[in-house]
Scaffold this active site. Structure first.
Site, mmCIF file in Angstrom:
data_model
loop_
_atom_site.group_PDB
_atom_site.id
_atom_site.type_symbol
_atom_site.label_atom_id
_atom_site.label_comp_id
_atom_site.label_asym_id
_atom_site.label_seq_id
_atom_site.Cartn_x
_atom_site.Cartn_y
_atom_site.Cartn_z
ATOM 1 N N HIS A 82 -4.857 7.374 -4.169
ATOM 2 C CA HIS A 82 -4.862 6.595 -2.915
ATOM 3 C C HIS A 82 -3.668 5.650 -2.945
ATOM 4 C CE1 HIS A 82 -6.106 4.347 0.468
ATOM 5 N NE2 HIS A 82 -6.956 3.523 -0.092
ATOM 6 N N GLU A 84 -3.006 2.990 -1.005
ATOM 7 C CA GLU A 84 -3.124 1.587 -0.583
ATOM 8 C C GLU A 84 -2.731 0.699 -1.760
ATOM 9 O OE1 GLU A 84 -6.768 0.516 1.464
ATOM 10 O OE2 GLU A 84 -5.847 -1.351 2.178
ATOM 11 N N ASP A 86 -3.603 -1.901 -3.301
ATOM 12 C CA ASP A 86 -4.456 -2.411 -4.377
ATOM 13 C C ASP A 86 -4.542 -1.390 -5.517
ATOM 14 O OD1 ASP A 86 -5.802 -0.979 -2.359
ATOM 15 O OD2 ASP A 86 -7.749 -1.781 -2.904
ATOM 16 N N ASP A 167 -11.605 4.904 -3.403
ATOM 17 C CA ASP A 167 -12.421 3.847 -2.776
ATOM 18 C C ASP A 167 -13.882 4.276 -2.552
ATOM 19 O OD1 ASP A 167 -10.469 1.895 -2.616
ATOM 20 O OD2 ASP A 167 -9.862 2.412 -0.587
ATOM 21 N N TYR A 195 -19.201 -2.966 1.685
ATOM 22 C CA TYR A 195 -17.973 -2.166 1.571
ATOM 23 C C TYR A 195 -18.004 -1.024 2.583
ATOM 24 C CZ TYR A 195 -13.918 -0.100 -0.635
ATOM 25 O OH TYR A 195 -12.651 0.384 -0.859
ATOM 26 N N HIS A 228 -13.080 0.609 -7.283
ATOM 27 C CA HIS A 228 -13.560 -0.784 -7.245
ATOM 28 C C HIS A 228 -14.994 -0.836 -7.770
ATOM 29 C CE1 HIS A 228 -10.250 -2.137 -4.673
ATOM 30 N NE2 HIS A 228 -10.505 -1.161 -3.828
HETATM 31 FE FE1 FEO Z 1 -8.154 1.623 0.325
HETATM 32 FE FE2 FEO Z 1 -9.079 -0.017 -2.487
HETATM 33 O O1 FEO Z 1 -7.898 0.597 -1.186
#
Ligand code: FEO
Length: 402
Positions: A82, A84, A86, A167, A195, A228
């Site tokens: 991914h 993104e 983070d 994610d 989330y 996460h």
């Molecule tokens: Fe979609 Fe944890 O970034």
């Protein structure tokens, strides 16, 4: 590089080498009251492989944890599930340090990494069904476009039966124990729900398809390792079941009243609407926007199938906090909602009309055209608010029994 932390072993050949962010409280508008983790994983196969990286400021924590297992320069492959930031924020620096043989991402991931960091030419694209050999192990890929970015994909390590789900099935929760069964279920469910409400709700149909695909593929899965929060070792079936429920968002008898107020008139109306909801027998919650965060409203939307919104008219418009929350919730595209609006006014009184426009643009089924009270609600106004709450509650009860 400072020694910030060590890796945590999650299976015979796989280590968690991510970072814990105890301080983040605002994740692009989502209030992360319990912090988060940026998970990355190290596969100690013949071809040593790093799955995802971390947010840029946590680069040293990632390197420190990797170094507790292997020299970072010995890593052969990186997989970017991914793009993104983070998860990819320190990818360019990590590529510079490690100089891996290959970096894999989806086709869209390659494009996204090029747009973010101009590193597209370093990326080897993979697609659904592709598998790469790590020597003594194999990892395969499933693209999960728009879950929740176009580049998103998940990776499956066959020999250790681990699904790296980026994610998906994640949550913003800083933890010092990595596995799901070492953490409090109620807190994990609450954060996973938040989330889902804030990140995944717009893609509910795709979630249902992904759950079906996973069922069809029937992959043996020992661990689900998201980007996460905790790693699922014991409760994946439970969280997958909840994902199905949240994605379907079938009508339940629960309503929310989201409002703000200037001189307490709209608040009086909100409380009375709540009494009407109570009378109808549905569950309800009032969310005054002077003390509620938009991301908690998103969670409450996921738990509810009626939304009643209230605002006084201010300068021919709605209250700014209401514009904020409605813009946010509209972007999350909730389904199966009924609703209505209300508000006090002094002279021009546009708020209710504007609130209705918001609700209609969200495909909320309108129960009424709303109710306005001039300056301070009279007994008759409050009676009308009570009836409005009761009417919405009765409609919702009927829907939830269908
Ligand atoms: Fe979609 Fe944890 O970034």
């Amino acid at each position: 590089m400072n020694s910030i932390g060590k890796a945590i072993r999650i299976s015979d050949k796989v280590w968690w080498v991510g970072a814990v962010d105890w301080t983040v409280r605002d994740f692009h508008g989502y209030q992360t009251s319990r912090g988060t983790t940026y998970n990355a994983y190290l596969i100690m196969a013949d071809k040593i492989t790093l799955v995802d990286t971390v947010k840029a400021p946590f680069r040293d924590e990632l390197l420190s944890r990797i170094s507790s297992v292997v020299k970072p320069e010995d890593i052969d492959y990186i997989i970017s599930n991914h793009s993104e930031m983070d998860h990819s924020g320190c990818l360019p620096e990590i590529i510079d340090i490690i100089k891996p043989e290959k970096v894999f991402a989806s086709v869209m991931g390659q494009k996204a990494l090029e747009s973010h960091f101009r590193i597209g030419s370093n990326i080897t694209p993979v697609k659904t069904g592709d598998s790469i050999s790590l020597g003594n192990m194999n990892i395969s890929f499933i693209e999960t476009k728009m879950l929740h970015w176009p580049d998103s994909m998940v990776s499956y390590l066959k020999e250790e039966q681990i699904l790296f789900s980026q994610d998906g099935f994640g949550m913003h929760l800083a933890v010092n124990r990595l596995f799901d069964d070492e953490n409090n279920w109620e807190i994990m469910e609450e954060e996973a729900e938040k989330y889902f409400g804030n990140i995944l709700m717009p893609y509910s149909n795709l979630i249902l398809k992904l759950l079906d695909s996973l069922k069809e593929l029937n992959l043996p899965i020992k661990l689900v390792a998201p980007d996460h929060g905790p790693v699922w070792r014991s409760h994946f079936a439970k969280i997958a079941g909840l994902y199905g429920k949240w994605a379907e968002h079938k009508p339940v008898p629960r309503a929310i009243v989201v409002y703000d107020t200037m001189w307490n008139s709209t608040a009086m109306m909100a409380k009375t609407i709540g009494e009407g909801l109570r009378e109808s027998g549905v569950e309800f919650k009032l969310l005054p926007m002077n003390v509620s965060h938009r991301s908690d409203v998103a969670t409450e939307v996921l738990r509810s199938n009626a939304i009643i919104v209230g605002s006084p008219t201010i300068n021919n418009n709605i209250f700014p906090t209401m514009a904020d929350v409605l813009t946010y919730v509209k972007g999350l595209s909730p389904t199966n909602m009924i609703g209505a609006s209300f508000g006090s006014y002094g002279w021009s009184g546009e708020a209710v009309k504007l609130l209705n426009e918001y609700l209609k643009s969200m495909n909320v089924e309108m129960v009424s055209e709303g109710y306005r009270a001039k300056y301070v609600p009279t007994e008759a106004d409050l009676k009308a608010c009570f009836e409005l709450g009761k009417l919405v509650g009765e409609k919702l009860l009927a829907k939830s029994k269908q």
